[in-house]
Design a protein around this motif. Sequence first.
Motif, PDB file in Angstrom:
ATOM      1  N   ASP A  68       0.811  -1.219   0.000  1.00 53.84           N
ATOM      2  CA  ASP A  68       0.000   0.000   0.000  1.00 53.84           C
ATOM      3  C   ASP A  68       0.844   1.268   0.000  1.00 53.84           C
ATOM      4  O   ASP A  68       0.360   2.338  -0.361  1.00 53.84           O
ATOM      5  N   ASP A  69       2.091   1.161   0.423  1.00 54.79           N
ATOM      6  CA  ASP A  69       2.975   2.323   0.487  1.00 54.79           C
ATOM      7  C   ASP A  69       3.559   2.580  -0.906  1.00 54.79           C
ATOM      8  O   ASP A  69       4.495   1.905  -1.338  1.00 54.79           O
ATOM      9  N   LEU A  70       3.001   3.555  -1.615  1.00 53.82           N
ATOM     10  CA  LEU A  70       3.415   3.807  -2.993  1.00 53.82           C
ATOM     11  C   LEU A  70       4.858   4.298  -3.080  1.00 53.82           C
ATOM     12  O   LEU A  70       5.574   3.981  -4.039  1.00 53.82           O
ATOM     13  N   MET A  71       5.289   5.070  -2.099  1.00 50.03           N
ATOM     14  CA  MET A  71       6.667   5.552  -2.112  1.00 50.03           C
ATOM     15  C   MET A  71       7.642   4.389  -1.962  1.00 50.03           C
ATOM     16  O   MET A  71       8.645   4.303  -2.680  1.00 50.03           O
ATOM     17  N   LEU A  72       7.338   3.470  -1.039  1.00 49.18           N
ATOM     18  CA  LEU A  72       8.184   2.289  -0.859  1.00 49.18           C
ATOM     19  C   LEU A  72       8.174   1.438  -2.118  1.00 49.18           C
ATOM     20  O   LEU A  72       9.216   0.913  -2.533  1.00 49.18           O
ATOM     21  N   ARG A  73       7.010   1.316  -2.736  1.00 51.78           N
ATOM     22  CA  ARG A  73       6.906   0.534  -3.970  1.00 51.78           C
ATOM     23  C   ARG A  73       7.826   1.095  -5.044  1.00 51.78           C
ATOM     24  O   ARG A  73       8.554   0.354  -5.714  1.00 51.78           O
ATOM     25  N   ASP A  74       7.833   2.417  -5.206  1.00 55.31           N
ATOM     26  CA  ASP A  74       8.681   3.046  -6.223  1.00 55.31           C
ATOM     27  C   ASP A  74      10.163   2.835  -5.922  1.00 55.31           C
ATOM     28  O   ASP A  74      10.975   2.641  -6.833  1.00 55.31           O
ATOM     29  N   LEU A  76      11.444   0.256  -4.216  1.00 56.78           N
ATOM     30  CA  LEU A  76      11.761  -1.157  -4.433  1.00 56.78           C
ATOM     31  C   LEU A  76      11.911  -1.476  -5.919  1.00 56.78           C
ATOM     32  O   LEU A  76      12.755  -2.297  -6.303  1.00 56.78           O
ATOM     33  N   LEU A  77      11.105  -0.830  -6.746  1.00 56.78           N
ATOM     34  CA  LEU A  77      11.161  -1.106  -8.183  1.00 56.78           C
ATOM     35  C   LEU A  77      12.481  -0.664  -8.808  1.00 56.78           C
ATOM     36  O   LEU A  77      12.803  -1.058  -9.931  1.00 56.78           O
ATOM     37  N   GLN A  78      13.234   0.130  -8.089  1.00 55.51           N
ATOM     38  CA  GLN A  78      14.550   0.539  -8.568  1.00 55.51           C
ATOM     39  C   GLN A  78      15.636  -0.454  -8.153  1.00 55.51           C
ATOM     40  O   GLN A  78      16.789  -0.325  -8.561  1.00 55.51           O
ATOM     41  N   GLN A  79      15.245  -1.440  -7.345  1.00 48.54           N
ATOM     42  CA  GLN A  79      16.206  -2.423  -6.864  1.00 48.54           C
ATOM     43  C   GLN A  79      16.082  -3.723  -7.661  1.00 48.54           C
ATOM     44  O   GLN A  79      15.002  -4.085  -8.135  1.00 48.54           O
ATOM     45  N   GLU A  80      17.175  -4.420  -7.761  1.00 48.65           N
ATOM     46  CA  GLU A  80      17.201  -5.676  -8.507  1.00 48.65           C
ATOM     47  C   GLU A  80      16.342  -6.729  -7.804  1.00 48.65           C
ATOM     48  O   GLU A  80      16.383  -6.866  -6.579  1.00 48.65           O
ATOM     49  N   GLY A  81      15.551  -7.436  -8.581  1.00 50.56           N
ATOM     50  CA  GLY A  81      14.720  -8.503  -8.028  1.00 50.56           C
ATOM     51  C   GLY A  81      13.275  -8.110  -7.791  1.00 50.56           C
ATOM     52  O   GLY A  81      12.440  -8.964  -7.492  1.00 50.56           O
TER      53      GLY A  81
END
Length: 229
Positions: A68-74, A76-81
């Motif tokens: 639900d945390d959109l900032m955390l999601r963004d 994480l999407l910059q990290q491998e995996g």
Amino acid sequence: MDLREDVEKYIKKKYKASPEYLWKRYPDYAVFRHEDNRKWFAIIMDVDADKLGLPGTERIDIIDVKIDDLMLRDILLQQEGFLPAYHMNKGSWITILLDGTVKVDEICNMIDASFLDTASRKKKDKFCQAKEWLVPANPKYYDIEHAFDETDEIDWKQGARIIKGDTVFMYVGAPVSAIFYKCKVTEVDIPYEYEDKNLSDRAKLYKEEGTQYYHGNLYVPDDLESIEL
């Protein structure tokens, strides 16, 4: 034991949730959901790499979890995996590769967060760790100093994220500026009928308080009064 088996074992052990195989066409797609509200909190799949935007066509194990945390999601999407959610809503889910790129502890933490994001209030109370809150009390409207003179338990306005077991510090502002009580939350979501003894002159009280800090024109509307802008 491979990473997929490790993750499934973790879910079964901690949350007592067994995999559900809902599609004949995809016999290895395993859904994990809450027993009470039936909401999904994880789905494990094996998918062709090219369908995930990765090179090659080999089958790769993945897990989708709710976030639900959109900032955390963004972040994480910059990290491998971590990838945009496959098969699920990309705005509120995320895909994690189960190929060793992401450590198993981190994957389990993401599963825990997904479980809580989709859990019922009753289940959240069971699994959430207790927190501490600082709650202001205005002595002009409530005699907080003597609140516990004749009882060990009082009702108080509930914050949205406060749960049973949390610690609440009752704070009185200026000129006292001190914590009066350390309390333990024993019940939440209590039905109530609100009655404000200051309802008839609340606007006057707020205006008197406001003029202590602001010296311009101050207007405080009465309850239910609408203002045309």
